[in-house]
Write an enzyme that holds these catalytic residues in place. Structure first.
Site, PDB file in Angstrom:
ATOM      1  N   ASP A 399       0.836  -1.197   0.000  1.00 48.38           N
ATOM      2  CA  ASP A 399       0.000   0.000   0.000  1.00 48.38           C
ATOM      3  C   ASP A 399       0.870   1.247   0.000  1.00 48.38           C
ATOM      4  OD1 ASP A 399       0.660  -0.924   2.736  1.00 48.38           O
ATOM      5  OD2 ASP A 399      -0.363   0.898   3.347  1.00 48.38           O
ATOM      6  N   HIS A 713       1.525  -8.833  -4.285  1.00 53.61           N
ATOM      7  CA  HIS A 713       0.542  -7.837  -3.859  1.00 53.61           C
ATOM      8  C   HIS A 713       1.303  -6.550  -3.551  1.00 53.61           C
ATOM      9  CE1 HIS A 713      -3.415  -6.722  -2.106  1.00 53.61           C
ATOM     10  NE2 HIS A 713      -2.675  -5.945  -1.327  1.00 53.61           N
ATOM     11  N   ASP A 756       0.763 -17.602  -5.753  1.00 53.33           N
ATOM     12  CA  ASP A 756       1.354 -16.449  -6.441  1.00 53.33           C
ATOM     13  C   ASP A 756       0.274 -15.708  -7.213  1.00 53.33           C
ATOM     14  OD1 ASP A 756       3.047 -14.601  -7.608  1.00 53.33           O
ATOM     15  OD2 ASP A 756       3.734 -15.981  -9.173  1.00 53.33           O
ATOM     16  N   GLU A 765       2.072 -10.596  -0.416  1.00 56.41           N
ATOM     17  CA  GLU A 765       2.366  -9.163  -0.289  1.00 56.41           C
ATOM     18  C   GLU A 765       3.840  -8.994   0.031  1.00 56.41           C
ATOM     19  OE1 GLU A 765       0.500  -5.074   1.682  1.00 56.41           O
ATOM     20  OE2 GLU A 765      -0.006  -7.011   2.555  1.00 56.41           O
TER      21      GLU A 765
END
Length: 786
Positions: A399, A713, A756, A765
């Protein structure tokens, strides 16, 4: 997996508290630790308790000494189960009971205890009597710092509630209540089961109420000889893997070299020159054994005696494919450089130019020069809406937000790597914008984050804001496309102490670069002291996620380890014995670090500065703490079928970072006594594990090895339109708790439960605190295993 289908003898009673209007706990258990499992003195005997249920809503069941209303509900403490099943052995925290359920002290209102470390497949059984039929609902008291918790209630083995989702509450001891109907119950005795579908989360208590006059009583006797909570599941089957598993990068000449081999009939192995039939060595395989985390039957090949650089293949009769590997004096230099440069690729507030980023160039995002003080962080001098500036720093993970707690352990680990291996890192060039200056690139990169961290300290009082964040996670877009408003959210004791520790450590490192960073060392030490003073004055300001903030919590309601770490770093930096006294060293253990457990970072720094400590320091204690931890890690390796210290309980969110942090601690101990080669070998094995010697056959570092993740991710890697992800990031790794992120996983087994796919934030992630020990360990093995 160990079955715990335990009957609690009736003579011990069932400690179930009844919530009354004239004096119940109102929230949290009122009981103290009681290893005999006798009922709490505050609870009436379970066998005689019966209550009428009024129409008072569950949300209003707080006890009040001034109220004269009748009983309004039944409160059942989660730790007072009559039978249970737990997927891991033992009570990890050792509180209240001595069976297999993890129970810890609770800081919820009323104190007492709560169930912790909940895993998928765990269940708890309680016994209740319904004496007057009615419609019932149940209120559950839960806390979690992570997303993805799921549980459900069953009555006599039949679903009563549907799945109940536990979203982040702001911390492991930040509690909230969830209300769910459980339907109509006729008069009779029932087994109430709490089925844990996924974790992690904590459970404190349940309150059962009725809106139409239903009446409940509790029953201390389990319902029937066998629990209705048990749903027969076919046990895992032992399998034999198809492939030989080894470090896909290869080995340095003097490294221990192990491979995991399928348990075929062969008793020996051969090493061939790559692409030929020329044998360069043969050896015996170990006896086959089962590795519990993956239920695989495997053998080990040890070819450590082969030290000549070159390209080779490992061959075993009965295994279809050979396993290629290289031996090179520079085996780990490239992955180390890429792991460190990944921090450059995660820089906020700057464009990544083609000169330095090649095909991964991108526009600048998140200038963070206009950041709003959130209501949770507001005070008289900085009221809500005040605009502040805090540019730079690293995006935390997949993020675009920035968190002090996670930046703390991350930045420190990079500084610790430089402290241990200054010559190696000084010679390294990463092709980042600062590469041509007189400062090692690892310190240039760390400074990018340290300058942001300094801006997160309130100059008025020394407290540190917990995070700089948008109100919610962005979509999978490039940084410049995320234009959401940014906020500084709540000061916390954990963030402030992590900041103090890192700044004190950094002040020592950057003192040698005064001409390049004039005044910075002194500024960092002053900031550390100011943060320490704030934390001492505010020792229990725990992060609580505001209702309008939905990004990562990093909540931590036990900051004793942060106090230890900060005191240790300040003691080393100032040589003030008062800080050493504040450490309470004799009462502090060492364990494998993580963002929520940082005391061992203090032990690392003390060990790295043994020769410059004052007479107040117990140097023998410092060395013992690290060597005892390393000996435990090494012992687990020696008993493992995979030749690695990873056990079933080590497969949690970010399990690969757990492996690397184990390796880092073993290497710290090795550097105190280089005769302990078993410690270095334990670290090599853990590095081998993340680089391919694992049950998934993946090298978990993007761009390295014959099979590495392609769909991490990570928003920039997912949104840039380039097939290959940015190289050098380590994926979180397998574990069985997936929080419903992807539709399916190849296996529920801890060591195999990885996929994956971009949707898998639980296993695929990336995160800065996961990459930092990769930097340390790969450098250490490159330097220490020439």
């Amino acid at each position: 997996m160990i079955l715990r289908n335990v009957l609690i003898p009736a003579s011990l009673g069932l400690a179930i508290s009844l919530l009354t209007a004239c004096g119940g706990s109102g929230g949290g258990s009122s009981k103290s630790s009681n290893s005999s499992l006798a009922p709490s003195s505050s609870s009436p005997p379970a066998s005689s308790s019966s209550v009428g249920v009024s129409s008072t809503p569950a949300s209003s069941l707080t006890a009040s000494s001034s109220s004269t209303a009748p009983f309004t509900g039944l409160l059942i403490e989660a730790e007072d189960y009559v039978r249970y099943y737990d997927t891991t052995a033992g009570n990890t925290t050792g509180e209240y009971r001595t069976d297999g359920v993890d129970i810890e002290k609770s800081t919820d209102e009323g104190g007492g205890f709560n169930i912790a470390y909940i895993d998928p497949g765990d269940w708890l059984e309680f016994s209740v009597d319904v004496t007057v039929a009615g419609e019932f609902s149940i209120e559950s008291r839960v806390a979690t710092a992570q997303a993805g918790g799921l549980f459900s209630y069953e009555i006599d083995g039949k679903t009563a509630s549907g799945e109940i989702s536990v979203t982040p509450t702001g911390g492991w001891q930040t509690w909230t209540s969830l209300n769910h109907p459980i339907g109509r119950l006729e008069a009779g005795n029932y087994a109430l089961c709490v089925q844990m579908k996924s974790g992690p989360f904590n459970l404190n208590w349940m309150k059962i109420t009725s809106a139409n006059g239903g009446v409940l009583s509790v029953n201390q006797t389990p319902n029937g000889e066998a629990s209705s909570c048990i749903h027969p599941v076919e046990p895992p089957k032992v399998t034999v893997p198809e492939r030989i598993k080894l470090n896909q990068l290869g080995f340095t000449p003097n490294a221990e070299k192990l491979a995991v081999v399928p348990a075929v009939d062969a008793a020996s192995f051969k090493v061939l020159k790559a692409g030929t039939t020329e044998e360069v060595m043969t050896g015996n395989l170990s006896v086959g054994a089962i590795w519990e985390p993956s239920f695989e039957d495997v053998k080990l090949a040890d070819f450590s005696s082969l030290t000549a650089p070159g390209s080779y293949e490992l061959k075993v009769a009965g295994v279809a494919q050979t396993a290629p590997f290289i031996i090179s004096a520079d085996a780990y230099k490239a992955v180390n450089a890429a792991a460190l440069k990944s921090f450059y690729f995660n820089r906020a507030s700057t464009a990544l130019l083609e000169t330095h980023a090649d095909i991964y160039q991108r526009a600048a995002g998140h200038a963070d020069t206009t950041v709003f003080i959130h209501a949770s962080a507001a005070d008289a001098k900085r009221p809500e809406g005040t605009i502040v500036s805090a540019p730079k720093g690293w995006y935390d993970a997949g993020d675009y937000n920035k968190y002090i707690v996670n930046s703390g352990i991350t930045t420190y680990t990079l500084l610790a790597a430089f402290k241990r291996f200054p010559t190696y890192f000084t010679a390294q060039s990463l092709n980042i914008p600062e590469s041509d200056d007189a400062v090692p690139d690892i310190l240039n990169e760390a400074m990018w984050n340290l300058e942001w961290m300094l801006a997160m300290q309130d100059p008025n009082d020394g407290g540190v804001y917990h995070k700089l964040t948008s109100k919610g996670f962005s979509g999978f877009v490039m940084p410049d496309a995320d234009t959401s408003e940014r906020y500084m959210v709540q000061k916390s004791t954990a963030a402030t102490l992590d900041f103090a520790a890192v700044m004190a450590a950094a002040s020592r490192i950057y003192a040698d670069y005064e001409s390049q960073y004039p005044g910075m060392s002194a500024k960092m030490l002053a900031a550390a002291k100011s943060a320490w003073a704030w934390a001492k004055a505010n020792p229990a300001v725990y992060y609580a996620q505001p209702a309008d903030i939905q990004t990562g919590g990093y909540g931590d309601n036990n900051v004793s380890d942060e106090f230890f770490w900060a005191a240790a770093e300040l003691y080393i930096a100032t040589k003030d014995d008062n800080y050493y006294s504040a450490m309470n060293a004799a009462e502090t253990s060492a364990d494998v670090p993580g963002w929520g457990g940082v005391k061992s970072l203090g032990w690392m720094s003390l060990a790295q500065h043994l020769d410059s400590l004052t007479a107040a320091a117990d140097k023998t204690l410092i060395k013992d703490r690290l060597t005892q931890l390393a000996a435990s890690i090494s012992s687990k390796k020696s008993q493992s079928a995979y030749g690695v210290s990873m056990e079933a309980g080590d497969f949690f969110w970010g399990s690969n970072s757990g492996a690397l942090n184990q390796a880092m601690m073993a290497l710290e101990a090795y550097q105190l006594d280089t005769s302990k080669t078993a410690y270095r070998q334990a670290a090599q094995a853990l590095f081998d594990y993340v680089m391919g010697r694992n049950a998934t056959d993946y090298s978990f570092v993007t761009g390295f090895g014959s099979k590495s993740p392609m769909n991490i991710h990570h928003r920039p890697s997912g949104a840039d339109g380039i097939a290959a992800p940015i190289p050098g990031f380590i994926a979180g790794g397998p574990h069985p708790d997936h929080f419903g992120d992807c539709s399916s996983y190849p296996s529920p087994l801890p060591a195999k439960s990885f996929v994956d796919l971009e949707c898998s934030y639980s296993t695929n992630e990336i995160a800065i605190n996961w990459n930092a020990p990769l930097v340390y360990v790969s450098a250490a093995l490159q330097v220490l295993n020439p």
